[in-house]
Design a protein around this motif. Structure first.
Motif, short mmCIF file in Angstrom:
data_model
loop_
_atom_site.label_atom_id
_atom_site.label_comp_id
_atom_site.label_asym_id
_atom_site.label_seq_id
_atom_site.Cartn_x
_atom_site.Cartn_y
_atom_site.Cartn_z
N ARG A 164 1.62 8.94 -2.62
CA ARG A 164 3.01 8.54 -2.85
C ARG A 164 3.70 9.44 -3.88
NH1 ARG A 164 5.76 4.01 -1.84
NH2 ARG A 164 6.65 4.01 -3.96
N TYR A 215 11.81 6.32 -1.45
CA TYR A 215 11.40 5.40 -2.52
C TYR A 215 12.31 4.18 -2.57
CZ TYR A 215 8.33 9.15 -4.00
OH TYR A 215 7.35 10.10 -4.04
N THR A 216 12.71 3.73 -1.42
CA THR A 216 13.49 2.50 -1.30
C THR A 216 12.60 1.40 -0.74
OG1 THR A 216 15.59 3.65 -0.99
CG2 THR A 216 15.45 1.40 -0.15
N ASP A 217 12.37 0.37 -1.50
CA ASP A 217 11.52 -0.74 -1.08
C ASP A 217 12.36 -2.01 -0.95
OD1 ASP A 217 9.18 0.85 -1.17
OD2 ASP A 217 9.07 0.56 -3.34
N ASP A 218 11.99 -2.84 -0.01
CA ASP A 218 12.62 -4.16 0.15
C ASP A 218 14.15 -4.03 0.26
OD1 ASP A 218 12.76 -6.90 0.40
OD2 ASP A 218 12.83 -7.26 -1.76
#
Length: 470
Positions: A164, A215-218
């Motif tokens: 990551r 790096y965009t989560d939820d």
């Protein structure tokens, strides 16, 4: 009085070691083009001065963070970073830690400035001419791709959690890079500084894009749509009333700043990293003033330049150093812990990416694109200079620290190891670049002294005198 051009057999420009280089001076095609180039030069030099001061403050903040994180008061330092602040309106309460506020909030100011610079370059600066923009833009992409690939190759066997961090070594810290260039490159051609600044601006755009997409989560679509709607309102007001905001800074502070904060909050709540809001807001700000110059500078400067002039000291003097203070603090655990961190594949991948990957990627991409017909290096820049600037671009710090936290989580073991790699890689890149660029600086200083030599004391340099050719 306009100075006459030099004789045809005048010595060549210090930008090349080759005798076939272009003459030192040539008259501009018209006075307006000359004035525009002069304003562009002054604009670049102004940025260099402010970013140099910012680089010094950034260094001091970094040293203080590392020192505190490895001192008897380390617990107090980390407690402060993890302290939560809250803002409430009735039953609605927004909470965020001090560390995340620095990374998500203060860095939005930094990215707002990066967005303003990028838009100005595309609309009215060097990037509006594809022939001039192609080399530094290609260099920026090469300098991002090769470090990422090297990190992936070195850590291929480490598992998805480590992988990551592939984007950590792709960034260049413009404040640190320009600070080093200002110290070791006092006589370097302005074209080199322009090349580095353009490369770094595009590099920031690449970093922002990577953050937004990888790096965009939820993701929360409702908040994202709301953010875009308010963003459109911000842009509409900025465009329609640009003269008001250009002439009255308090109007922008009272009207645009609150709308911008709402956009930031909605973007933060959407799951997209909140610093992206800074860039999107900047892209809506007009560069050219109505009735102003075509470059957005001059006496009738555009709104983007007005904002940049007001916010750069805040970004370079406060926002970025505070972010560094809360992000660069790494508890290495003594010499043994430091050695283990440096030997980690994560740190090795970052160091190799910054030191080797940046140099190879930028130089190779620049060389490849100059094979195209009509494309060449900027006037006054030699290939050895490109290598020196490529080394200097290996100083990845601000955006690299941010991506490290997004990759591994702030304060985790992997994050600490990655930050050791960032600090070490940036240091090695700075030292290597300083050695080469110092040598080039001496070369250009010697050429300048020869050009300014006036052996007969008549007030006219020998290169302009009639006896120079004999």
């Amino acid at each position: 009085m306009t100075p006459s051009p030099p004789p045809a057999d005048a010595p060549v420009s210090p930008g090349s070691d080759s005798p076939e280089a272009v003459p030192v001076a040539s008259p501009p095609s018209d006075s307006s083009d000359g004035a525009e180039r002069y304003r562009e030069t002054l604009w670049i030099e102004q940025i260099l001065r402010k970013e140099t001061v910012g680089g010094v403050l950034l260094l001091l903040a970094t040293v203080a963070a590392v020192a505190l994180a490895n001192s008897p008061v380390a617990a107090a330092y980390f407690d402060l970073r993890d302290t939560y602040v809250s803002v409430g309106f009735g039953d609605a309460v927004f909470e965020i830690s001090v560390g995340h506020l620095a990374a998500d909030g203060l860095l939005a100011i930094f990215f707002f400035l990066a967005g303003l610079e990028l838009k100005r370059e595309f609309v009215a600066g060097s990037l509006r001419d594809p022939r001039l923009a192609l080399v530094p833009v290609a260099a920026a992409f090469g300098g991002a791709a090769v470090p990422a690939l090297l990190f992936l190759a070195i850590n291929a066997a480490q598992g998805p959690e480590v992988l990551r961090g592939w984007a950590i070594p792709l960034a260049t810290d413009i404040a640190f890079a320009l600070a080093v260039l200002a110290v070791v490159g006092t006589s370097l051609p302005i074209a080199m500084r322009t090349f580095l600044l353009t490369l770094a601006v595009v590099d920031d755009l690449i970093g922002i894009t990577v953050i937004a997409f990888f790096y965009t989560d939820d993701l929360q679509p409702a908040y994202l749509v709301a953010a875009l709607v308010v963003l459109a309102l911000f842009g509409l007001i900025a465009q329609r009333y640009q003269e008001l905001f250009r002439l009255r800074s308090t109007a922008a502070l009272a009207i645009l700043a609150p709308i911008g904060i709402v956009v930031w909050f909605l973007m933060y709540s959407s799951g997209v990293h909140a610093t992206v809001a800074g860039v999107l807001l900047a892209f809506t700000v007009p560069v050219l003033a109505r009735g102003g110059e075509e470059d957005g500078l001059g006496g009738h400067e555009g709104l983007a330049e007005k904002f940049e002039h007001g916010l750069r000291p805040i970004s370079a003097g406060f926002a970025v150093p505070v972010f560094a203070f809360f992000s660069a603090g790494v508890a290495v655990g003594g010499l043994e812990g430091l050695g283990e961190a440096i030997a980690s594949p994560v740190a090795i991948g970052i160091v190799v990416g910054l030191v080797v990957g940046k140099t190879v990627g930028i130089t190779a991409a620049s060389w490849l694109v100059t094979r195209l017909p009509g494309v060449s290096l900027p006037r006054g820049v030699a290939w050895i200079d490109v290598i020196g600037l490529a080394m200097l671009a290996g100083m990845g710090f601000t955006v690299s620290l941010l991506i490290s936290e997004l990759s591994f989580g702030q304060g985790t073991a992997l994050d600490d190891v990655a930050k050791v790699g960032i600090l070490l890689g940036s240091l090695l890149a700075a030292v290597a670049a300083s050695v080469l660029l110092s040598a080039r600086n001496r070369h250009y200083r010697r050429l300048r002294a020869e050009e300014e030599q006036d052996s007969d004391g008549d007030g006219v340099p020998d290169m302009y005198s009639g006896s120079a050719a004999s």
